[in-house]
Scaffold this motif. Structure first.
Motif, PDB file in Angstrom:
ATOM      1  N   ARG A  75       0.828  -1.201   0.000  1.00  0.00           N
ATOM      2  CA  ARG A  75       0.000   0.000   0.000  1.00  0.00           C
ATOM      3  C   ARG A  75       0.870   1.263   0.000  1.00  0.00           C
ATOM      4  O   ARG A  75       0.663   2.182  -0.784  1.00  0.00           O
ATOM      5  N   ILE A  76       1.873   1.289   0.882  1.00  0.00           N
ATOM      6  CA  ILE A  76       2.736   2.465   0.993  1.00  0.00           C
ATOM      7  C   ILE A  76       3.577   2.637  -0.267  1.00  0.00           C
ATOM      8  O   ILE A  76       3.736   3.754  -0.783  1.00  0.00           O
ATOM      9  N   ALA A  77       4.108   1.529  -0.799  1.00  0.00           N
ATOM     10  CA  ALA A  77       4.904   1.609  -2.021  1.00  0.00           C
ATOM     11  C   ALA A  77       4.063   2.144  -3.175  1.00  0.00           C
ATOM     12  O   ALA A  77       4.533   2.962  -3.979  1.00  0.00           O
ATOM     13  N   GLY A  78       2.810   1.710  -3.259  1.00  0.00           N
ATOM     14  CA  GLY A  78       1.929   2.194  -4.314  1.00  0.00           C
ATOM     15  C   GLY A  78       1.687   3.692  -4.209  1.00  0.00           C
ATOM     16  O   GLY A  78       1.732   4.417  -5.222  1.00  0.00           O
ATOM     17  N   GLU A  79       1.452   4.168  -2.988  1.00  0.00           N
ATOM     18  CA  GLU A  79       1.228   5.603  -2.796  1.00  0.00           C
ATOM     19  C   GLU A  79       2.499   6.396  -3.093  1.00  0.00           C
ATOM     20  O   GLU A  79       2.449   7.485  -3.675  1.00  0.00           O
ATOM     21  N   LEU A  80       3.651   5.836  -2.689  1.00  0.00           N
ATOM     22  CA  LEU A  80       4.916   6.528  -2.944  1.00  0.00           C
ATOM     23  C   LEU A  80       5.218   6.563  -4.441  1.00  0.00           C
ATOM     24  O   LEU A  80       5.677   7.588  -4.962  1.00  0.00           O
ATOM     25  N   GLU A  81       4.938   5.474  -5.142  1.00  0.00           N
ATOM     26  CA  GLU A  81       5.164   5.454  -6.596  1.00  0.00           C
ATOM     27  C   GLU A  81       4.309   6.501  -7.296  1.00  0.00           C
ATOM     28  O   GLU A  81       4.770   7.146  -8.244  1.00  0.00           O
ATOM     29  N   ARG A  82       3.064   6.667  -6.842  1.00  0.00           N
ATOM     30  CA  ARG A  82       2.208   7.688  -7.444  1.00  0.00           C
ATOM     31  C   ARG A  82       2.796   9.079  -7.209  1.00  0.00           C
ATOM     32  O   ARG A  82       2.779   9.933  -8.097  1.00  0.00           O
ATOM     33  N   TYR A  83       3.325   9.297  -6.003  1.00  0.00           N
ATOM     34  CA  TYR A  83       3.951  10.592  -5.697  1.00  0.00           C
ATOM     35  C   TYR A  83       5.169  10.824  -6.589  1.00  0.00           C
ATOM     36  O   TYR A  83       5.397  11.947  -7.070  1.00  0.00           O
ATOM     37  N   LEU A  84       5.950   9.772  -6.823  1.00  0.00           N
ATOM     38  CA  LEU A  84       7.177   9.909  -7.601  1.00  0.00           C
ATOM     39  C   LEU A  84       6.915  10.204  -9.073  1.00  0.00           C
ATOM     40  O   LEU A  84       7.830  10.620  -9.791  1.00  0.00           O
ATOM     41  N   ARG A  85       5.681   9.993  -9.518  1.00  0.00           N
ATOM     42  CA  ARG A  85       5.342  10.330 -10.900  1.00  0.00           C
ATOM     43  C   ARG A  85       5.053  11.821 -11.072  1.00  0.00           C
ATOM     44  O   ARG A  85       4.818  12.290 -12.179  1.00  0.00           O
ATOM     45  N   THR A  86       5.072  12.569  -9.971  1.00  0.00           N
ATOM     46  CA  THR A  86       4.887  14.012 -10.011  1.00  0.00           C
ATOM     47  C   THR A  86       6.241  14.692  -9.811  1.00  0.00           C
ATOM     48  O   THR A  86       7.186  14.064  -9.325  1.00  0.00           O
ATOM     49  N   PRO A  87       6.373  15.969 -10.188  1.00  0.00           N
ATOM     50  CA  PRO A  87       7.652  16.666  -9.957  1.00  0.00           C
ATOM     51  C   PRO A  87       8.012  16.637  -8.464  1.00  0.00           C
ATOM     52  O   PRO A  87       7.162  16.891  -7.611  1.00  0.00           O
ATOM     53  N   HIS A  88       9.277  16.319  -8.149  1.00  0.00           N
ATOM     54  CA  HIS A  88       9.674  16.203  -6.740  1.00  0.00           C
ATOM     55  C   HIS A  88      11.183  16.324  -6.608  1.00  0.00           C
ATOM     56  O   HIS A  88      11.906  16.225  -7.598  1.00  0.00           O
ATOM     57  N   ASP A  89      11.621  16.560  -5.378  1.00  0.00           N
ATOM     58  CA  ASP A  89      13.041  16.498  -5.053  1.00  0.00           C
ATOM     59  C   ASP A  89      13.204  15.550  -3.875  1.00  0.00           C
ATOM     60  O   ASP A  89      12.223  14.991  -3.360  1.00  0.00           O
ATOM     61  N   LEU A  90      14.455  15.334  -3.443  1.00  0.00           N
ATOM     62  CA  LEU A  90      14.710  14.364  -2.384  1.00  0.00           C
ATOM     63  C   LEU A  90      14.049  14.790  -1.076  1.00  0.00           C
ATOM     64  O   LEU A  90      13.516  13.949  -0.348  1.00  0.00           O
ATOM     65  N   ALA A  91      14.048  16.080  -0.788  1.00  0.00           N
ATOM     66  CA  ALA A  91      13.405  16.566   0.440  1.00  0.00           C
ATOM     67  C   ALA A  91      11.926  16.198   0.438  1.00  0.00           C
ATOM     68  O   ALA A  91      11.371  15.748   1.455  1.00  0.00           O
ATOM     69  N   GLY A  92      11.276  16.383  -0.693  1.00  0.00           N
ATOM     70  CA  GLY A  92       9.860  16.044  -0.794  1.00  0.00           C
ATOM     71  C   GLY A  92       9.617  14.560  -0.635  1.00  0.00           C
ATOM     72  O   GLY A  92       8.632  14.142  -0.004  1.00  0.00           O
ATOM     73  N   VAL A  93      10.517  13.745  -1.186  1.00  0.00           N
ATOM     74  CA  VAL A  93      10.369  12.284  -1.081  1.00  0.00           C
ATOM     75  C   VAL A  93      10.471  11.840   0.371  1.00  0.00           C
ATOM     76  O   VAL A  93       9.636  11.055   0.855  1.00  0.00           O
TER      77      VAL A  93
END
Length: 202
Positions: A75-93
């Motif tokens: 569940r968490i990996a799926g939500e994180l993968e969706r986030y990673l498909r948006t513009p982001h930096d390491l701090a945001g991750v």
């Protein structure tokens, strides 16, 4: 093969449905009493199954926790993968990971969250179950590597180890910090800042 054909049919579907009912009842009881004190009789009564059915699906209480861990990891990996498909930096991750794990703790409750961590780090886990097989760790390590490639981070140790250290520290903070919500939020924000500074190019 169509999606409909891929779906479990007949007895297999019934077994999976029963397994889910047992797991859901076990999670509720574990959350109430903790794994050690959880009452199997209460679980099977709530699930509407015989006692033997519980042990057929979950030979020990640890098996319940391992199944729950796999479900929540996905569940968490799926939500994180969706986030990673948006513009982001390491701090945001890193901040996103903190929010996801903190949300897991709230959803499970303190007792069950600690039980889940206990089985996660248990020395009795199967020998082939390594940290490298955990998708959340893999995603965090990947983002650290990409930040290093962009010149935003420096890999003093292997990216996987950096990801593991970050998550272990996060788990420790979540299980040991108490007090106001504002204080805890500040502590977790400071932890992300400290982690980022440890990865800054020298």
């Amino acid at each position: 093969m169509s999606e409909i054909q891929d779906k479990p049919q007949g007895r297999q579907a019934q077994r999976l449905h029963t397994r889910k009912r047992v797991l859901d009842a076990a999670v509720a009881e574990f959350g109430r009493a903790g794994a050690a004190e959880a009452d199997i009789a209460t679980i099977v009564e709530d699930a509407g199954v015989a006692r033997g059915t519980f042990y057929f699906h979950f030979p020990t209480k640890e098996h319940v926790l391992l199944e729950l861990e796999q479900r929540e990891e996905a569940r968490i990996a799926g939500e994180l993968e969706r986030y990673l498909r948006t513009p982001h930096d390491l701090a945001g991750v890193l901040a996103k990971v903190v929010r996801l794990i903190a949300a897991l703790e709230r959803r499970l409750g303190s007792k069950l969250f600690k039980d889940l961590l206990a089985v996660h780090f248990s020395p009795t886990r199967p020998l082939d179950d390594t940290w490298r097989e955990h998708s959340v760790i893999a995603l965090v390590a990947q983002e650290i590597e990409q930040a290093a490639e962009r010149g935003e981070a420096q890999l003093v140790v292997e990216s996987y180890h950096s990801a593991v250290f970050f998550l272990i520290g996060l788990y420790a903070l979540l299980t040991t910090t108490s007090g106001s919500k504002a204080l805890r939020t500040a502590v977790l924000a400071d932890y992300v800042t400290t982690t980022l500074r440890s990865l800054e190019p020298r």
